[in-house]
Design a protein around this motif. Structure first.
Motif, PDB file in Angstrom:
ATOM      1  N   SER A   1       0.830  -1.210   0.000  1.00  0.00           N
ATOM      2  CA  SER A   1       0.000   0.000   0.000  1.00  0.00           C
ATOM      3  C   SER A   1       0.868   1.265   0.000  1.00  0.00           C
ATOM      4  CB  SER A   1      -0.909   0.018   1.223  1.00  0.00           C
ATOM      5  OG  SER A   1      -0.163   0.291   2.393  1.00  0.00           O
TER       6      SER A   1
ATOM      7  N   THR B   1       3.772   2.034   4.932  1.00  0.00           N
ATOM      8  CA  THR B   1       4.973   1.907   5.764  1.00  0.00           C
ATOM      9  C   THR B   1       6.036   2.931   5.365  1.00  0.00           C
ATOM     10  OG1 THR B   1       4.544  -0.468   5.847  1.00  0.00           O
ATOM     11  CG2 THR B   1       6.701   0.274   6.595  1.00  0.00           C
TER      12      THR B   1
ATOM     13  N   ASP C   1       8.290 -13.207   4.800  1.00  0.00           N
ATOM     14  CA  ASP C   1       7.684 -14.295   5.576  1.00  0.00           C
ATOM     15  C   ASP C   1       6.183 -14.366   5.409  1.00  0.00           C
ATOM     16  OD1 ASP C   1       7.132 -11.878   7.083  1.00  0.00           O
ATOM     17  OD2 ASP C   1       6.475 -13.211   8.685  1.00  0.00           O
TER      18      ASP C   1
HETATM   19  P1  5GP Z   1       2.791  -1.447   2.920  1.00  0.00           P
HETATM   20  O1  5GP Z   1       2.997  -0.546   4.072  1.00  0.00           O
HETATM   21  O2  5GP Z   1       3.452  -0.937   1.655  1.00  0.00           O
HETATM   22  O3  5GP Z   1       1.337  -1.763   2.695  1.00  0.00           O
HETATM   23  O4  5GP Z   1       3.397  -2.836   3.305  1.00  0.00           O
HETATM   24  C1  5GP Z   1       4.747  -3.050   3.202  1.00  0.00           C
HETATM   25  C2  5GP Z   1       5.177  -4.174   4.099  1.00  0.00           C
HETATM   26  O5  5GP Z   1       4.213  -5.199   4.153  1.00  0.00           O
HETATM   27  C3  5GP Z   1       6.443  -4.782   3.537  1.00  0.00           C
HETATM   28  O6  5GP Z   1       7.557  -4.247   4.166  1.00  0.00           O
HETATM   29  C4  5GP Z   1       6.275  -6.239   3.862  1.00  0.00           C
HETATM   30  O7  5GP Z   1       6.891  -6.507   5.095  1.00  0.00           O
HETATM   31  C5  5GP Z   1       4.805  -6.455   3.971  1.00  0.00           C
HETATM   32  N1  5GP Z   1       4.270  -7.065   2.737  1.00  0.00           N
HETATM   33  C6  5GP Z   1       3.576  -6.470   1.748  1.00  0.00           C
HETATM   34  N2  5GP Z   1       3.249  -7.325   0.779  1.00  0.00           N
HETATM   35  C7  5GP Z   1       3.758  -8.512   1.155  1.00  0.00           C
HETATM   36  C8  5GP Z   1       3.779  -9.805   0.542  1.00  0.00           C
HETATM   37  O8  5GP Z   1       3.259 -10.066  -0.558  1.00  0.00           O
HETATM   38  N3  5GP Z   1       4.420 -10.793   1.239  1.00  0.00           N
HETATM   39  C9  5GP Z   1       5.010 -10.575   2.445  1.00  0.00           C
HETATM   40  N4  5GP Z   1       5.606 -11.604   3.021  1.00  0.00           N
HETATM   41  N5  5GP Z   1       5.026  -9.365   3.041  1.00  0.00           N
HETATM   42  C10 5GP Z   1       4.410  -8.351   2.401  1.00  0.00           C
END
Ligand code: 5GP
Ligand code: MG
Length: 181
Positions: free
Chosen positions: A109, A112, A164
């Motif tokens: 998204s 983070t 993971d």
């Molecule tokens: P965001 O804040 O961009 O939504 O999420 C980023 C974080 O979510 C990444 O650092 C990762 O740790 C986790 N994440 C997002 N997509 C995946 C995925 O397909 N597989 C895994 N294992 N972690 C994910």
């Protein structure tokens, strides 16, 4: 050793991007960064836990002077993003006037890293850019510029190469995606 399918907890995953392909991608990113940051001595900030393998392989291919530090953020649980970015843990370096490159395993998204960028911006860095091994453009919900993208992938849940599923799968050399089986 790579397998076609792996079972982790309740889910089956199939091979998606091989270690060989990953390392080729990492090499290209490292070459671009080495070119762009010549004489700038960048400070890499690797986001734990997921980016540890990416950071390790990337650093070995970076040919200019650089530093690295590791930070931990709260973020993901189970297969959905929780949406909380609490604090940046472990950042001891003074990043003022530094050229910072965030190293992230995957941008989903964008929440983070958007939060992290905002936090870092208050610390007067000379610049902040993002290098992400994987980006899911269809999932992006925040105005995030990822300057160095390894690969854009569809909105699939992936594991391996540091990533993971509920704690397991980080040790896999290749990237796997969840199957509907
Ligand atoms: P965001 O804040 O961009 O939504 O999420 C980023 C974080 O979510 C990444 O650092 C990762 O740790 C986790 N994440 C997002 N997509 C995946 C995925 O397909 N597989 C895994 N294992 N972690 C994910
Ligand atoms: Mg992560």
């Amino acid at each position: 050793m790579s397998q076609h399918h792996v079972k982790i907890h309740d889910k089956t995953f199939q091979i998606y991007i091989s270690e060989r392909q990953i390392l080729q991608t990492v090499e290209v990113l490292a070459a671009r960064i080495s070119h762009d940051y010549k004489h700038k001595r960048p400070l890499f900030l690797a986001v734990l836990n997921g980016a540890f393998m990416f950071a390790s392989d990337l650093l070995k291919e970076v040919s200019i002077n650089c530093e690295i530090s590791f930070v931990k953020l709260s973020s993901y649980e189970d297969m959905g993003s929780t949406g909380h970015v609490t604090e940046v843990i472990g950042l001891k370096e003074d990043i003022s006037q530094r050229h910072v490159i965030i190293l992230e395993d995957i941008v989903d998204s964008g929440r983070t890293l958007y939060g992290l960028q905002n936090t870092l911006a208050d610390m007067y860095p000379a610049s902040v850019e993002i290098a992400a091994l994987l980006v899911k453009p269809d999932a992006l919900q925040h105005p995030l510029q990822v300057k160095y993208t390894g690969r854009s992938i569809p909105n699939d849940f992936v594991v391996g190469y540091g990533l993971d599923y509920n704690g397991l799968g980080r040790n896999l050399r290749d990237l796997y995606k969840v199957t509907d089986l």
